[in-house]
Design an enzyme around this catalytic site. Structure first.
Site, PDB file in Angstrom:
ATOM      1  N   HIS A 100      -9.214   9.561   2.398  1.00 53.27           N
ATOM      2  CA  HIS A 100      -8.738   8.530   1.469  1.00 53.27           C
ATOM      3  C   HIS A 100      -8.970   9.047   0.065  1.00 53.27           C
ATOM      4  CE1 HIS A 100      -8.021   4.700  -0.410  1.00 53.27           C
ATOM      5  NE2 HIS A 100      -7.717   4.161   0.763  1.00 53.27           N
TER       6      HIS A 100
ATOM      7  N   ARG B 171      -1.503   8.949   8.936  1.00 53.45           N
ATOM      8  CA  ARG B 171      -1.308   7.522   9.235  1.00 53.45           C
ATOM      9  C   ARG B 171      -0.805   6.759   8.012  1.00 53.45           C
ATOM     10  NH1 ARG B 171      -5.108   3.002   8.580  1.00 53.45           N
ATOM     11  NH2 ARG B 171      -6.209   4.580   7.376  1.00 53.45           N
TER      12      ARG B 171
ATOM     13  N   GLU C  13       0.863  -1.187   0.000  1.00 52.42           N
ATOM     14  CA  GLU C  13       0.000   0.000   0.000  1.00 52.42           C
ATOM     15  C   GLU C  13       0.895   1.230   0.000  1.00 52.42           C
ATOM     16  OE1 GLU C  13      -2.982  -0.391   3.078  1.00 52.42           O
ATOM     17  OE2 GLU C  13      -3.938  -2.059   2.025  1.00 52.42           O
TER      18      GLU C  13
ATOM     19  N   ARG D  50      -0.723   9.122   1.615  1.00 55.10           N
ATOM     20  CA  ARG D  50      -2.151   9.290   1.350  1.00 55.10           C
ATOM     21  C   ARG D  50      -2.585  10.761   1.336  1.00 55.10           C
ATOM     22  NH1 ARG D  50      -5.823   5.144   4.587  1.00 55.10           N
ATOM     23  NH2 ARG D  50      -4.742   3.689   3.243  1.00 55.10           N
TER      24      ARG D  50
ATOM     25  N   HIS E 290     -11.766   9.302   6.088  1.00 55.03           N
ATOM     26  CA  HIS E 290     -11.533   7.857   6.235  1.00 55.03           C
ATOM     27  C   HIS E 290     -11.054   7.469   7.629  1.00 55.03           C
ATOM     28  CE1 HIS E 290     -10.532   3.818   4.985  1.00 55.03           C
ATOM     29  NE2 HIS E 290      -9.260   3.979   5.283  1.00 55.03           N
TER      30      HIS E 290
HETATM   31  C1  SIN Z   1      -7.196   0.816   2.150  1.00 62.80           C
HETATM   32  O1  SIN Z   1      -7.422  -0.371   1.982  1.00 62.80           O
HETATM   33  O2  SIN Z   1      -6.870   1.592   1.267  1.00 62.80           O
HETATM   34  C2  SIN Z   1      -7.356   1.352   3.498  1.00 62.80           C
HETATM   35  C3  SIN Z   1      -6.351   0.796   4.397  1.00 62.80           C
HETATM   36  C4  SIN Z   1      -6.225   1.696   5.550  1.00 62.80           C
HETATM   37  O3  SIN Z   1      -6.952   2.679   5.645  1.00 62.80           O
HETATM   38  O4  SIN Z   1      -5.349   1.445   6.363  1.00 62.80           O
END
Ligand code: SIN
Length: 513
Positions: free
Chosen positions: A233, A372, A118, A278, A337
């Protein structure tokens, strides 16, 4: 289960039935504990919606030191390094705890944990369960484990309305069920109530997550920390449905790109491109939308045919919205989010009021800093639940006799939502924040149905006004740079109300905004 409320007196009370609450209860067992949940377990917890999984350094090319470094970099100077080190070093063992409680994580053909990527992670280290259904699988296993342990009393349909506090320490919880108000006498309360998405129009959280734990803690006199840091998000499915469907960052981890209506990858100029931190991606998407473009996720080449197989929940949501991801671009926009801020807690999850702990999204441990790192939050909840349980078990339950409690109306965020959505989005400015503070102050008066959401909104707004810099997820167009020194913020309800009243009586001045 039929229980006599009187028999529960003196037990630690956990408020909230998501992953943090369930894990705390499981670690407390066999000590008798009471878990209060507004809804049937698993029905209303944002944990169950988590697509991303849990970050932990399992890979052969990985090491906790790398995970810590990525976390500190994403946190933009505000993470507590000691906290990050403690929590992230414990992450692999916490995931083994989940396996012991029956969670079935995704594995390779060789039986090792399958590791996803991620944004802002330098290594593949996200452990998933059921592809994009990680939260659902973790909740399934933990709910079953909790229900199998007789010393954990679960009361569903009970909403905590106030913490009762006497002489600076918790003495009980005033809750309400369909049969009326009830007081649970206890000197030990753990808040595990989740986040604040329900205070925003555009959110990926259940709309019932309205910062109830923050309101309970603030009214009890506890300090809250880093409230201005709210994570948006970048890739929520753009459409009329609320809450919005999340399209996991793991999809970009598998190669999906972000494009506009001309097919241009406008993030290419940004270091990290679609996998930049993010906050950076969310701001770039928001700016592009504000400039009149449309923004999409393109999964057609990568992950391509694997998309529908690996991301079944998302693929289903797309189909329901009339989108065929194999051929169509998926329209996206940023949505609230996650809340980095929360109840200020120490290494054992203790709040500043005696007898009060917090765990999970409602807590602010210092791990996340200003932004985060993806999938660090479930990891934090699972690691910290053990620490909280040990601390609760080691504390005296003596809380004195609860004071007489007055009934309070249930809370309704509907008037607060547009105010916070306008002023506390991906970008903020002093003028908008000031207007929000003026609008929230009258709503924050006691006894109204908007009072709890309004005090939470006001504390966030005042924290954002006082932070005259941009850092991580807090971006002020009137203060676009970092301040010279990074400092975490802390606020109490009393201080927030005093600041708001002062602002209401003072003409708007550069010095206050
Ligand atoms: C996601 O799956 O993009 C969210 C994961 C997260 O918010 O930690």
């Amino acid at each position: 289960m039929s229980v006599n409320i009187q028999d529960l007196a003196g037990r630690p009370v956990i408020i909230g039935g998501g992953i943090a609450g369930l894990m705390t209860a499981l670690h407390l067992a066999p000590e008798p504990v009471l878990l209060l949940s507004r809804s049937p377990l698993g029905a209303d917890a944002s944990s169950a919606w988590a697509q991303g999984g849990l970050a932990a350094s399992f890979g052969d090319d990985d090491d906790p030191a790398l995970h810590i470094a990525d976390t500190l970099a994403a946190g933009d100077g505000l993470c507590n390094e000691e906290v990050a080190t403690r929590i992230l070093r414990a992450a692999p063992a916490a995931i083994e705890d989940l396996v012991r409680f029956g969670v079935r994580f995704d594995r390779t053909a060789g039986g090792t944990l399958r590791l996803g990527l991620e944004a802002a992670h330098s290594r593949r280290r996200i452990v998933h369960a059921g592809g994009d259904g990680s939260g659902r699988e973790v909740m399934r296993a933990l709910v079953a484990a909790v229900r199998s342990i007789p010393t954990i009393a679960v009361l569903e349909g009970y909403e905590a309305r106030r913490l009762l506090v006497d002489d600076g320490r918790v003495t009980g919880v005033l809750a309400r069920s369909s049969t009326g108000p009830v007081v649970f006498a206890t000197g030990r309360v753990v808040l595990a109530t989740g986040g604040i998405g329900g205070l925003f129009n555009d959110t990926t959280n259940p709309l019932s997550s309205c910062g109830q734990g923050l309101a309970l803690a603030a009214r009890a006199g506890a300090a809250l920390a880093d409230l201005e840091f709210i994570q948006f998000h970048p890739t929520a499915l753009d459409g009329p449905g609320r809450p919005m469907t999340l399209i996991s960052e793991a999809v970009r981890g598998e190669g999906a790109t972000i494009v506009d209506e001309t097919g241009r990858r406008f993030l290419m100029a940004v270091p990290g491109a679609e996998l930049a931190p993010r906050d950076v991606v969310a701001r770039a998407v928001a700016r592009h939308l504000a400039a009149g473009h449309r923004v999409f996720l393109d999964v057609s080449e990568k992950p391509g045919a694997a998309f529908a197989q690996h991301f079944q929940t998302i693929a289903l949501a797309c189909r329901r919205a009339g989108i065929d991801p194999a051929h169509d671009l998926i329209p996206i926009r940023p949505a609230q989010h996650y809340h980095m801020g929360g109840v200020a807690v120490d290494h054992a999850g203790r709040a500043s009021v005696a007898g009060l702990w917090a765990c999970g999204e409602v807590a602010s441990t210092g791990l996340h800093g200003a932004n985060r790192l993806a999938s660090n939050s479930l990891t934090e909840a699972v690691v910290c639940a053990r620490r909280v349980a040990e601390s609760v078990a080691g504390s005296s339950g003596a809380g004195g006799k609860p004071t007489v409690a007055v009934e309070h109306p249930s809370s309704d965020p509907v008037t607060v939502r547009p105010i916070l959505s306008r002023a506390l989005g991906v970008t903020r400015d002093g003028e908008g924040l000031l207007a929000a503070a003026f609008a929230l102050l009258p709503l924050a008066q006691p006894h109204g149905t908007a009072s709890d959401p309004a005090i939470v909104g006001l504390m966030i707004t005042i924290s954002a006004l006082l932070r005259r810099e941009s850092r991580g997820a807090h971006f002020r167009t009137d203060y676009p740079n970092h301040a010279a020194a990074a400092r975490r913020s802390e606020i109490t309800l009393e201080a927030a109300l005093a600041a708001a009243r002062e602002l209401a009586h003072a003409p708007a001045q550069e010095s206050v905004i």
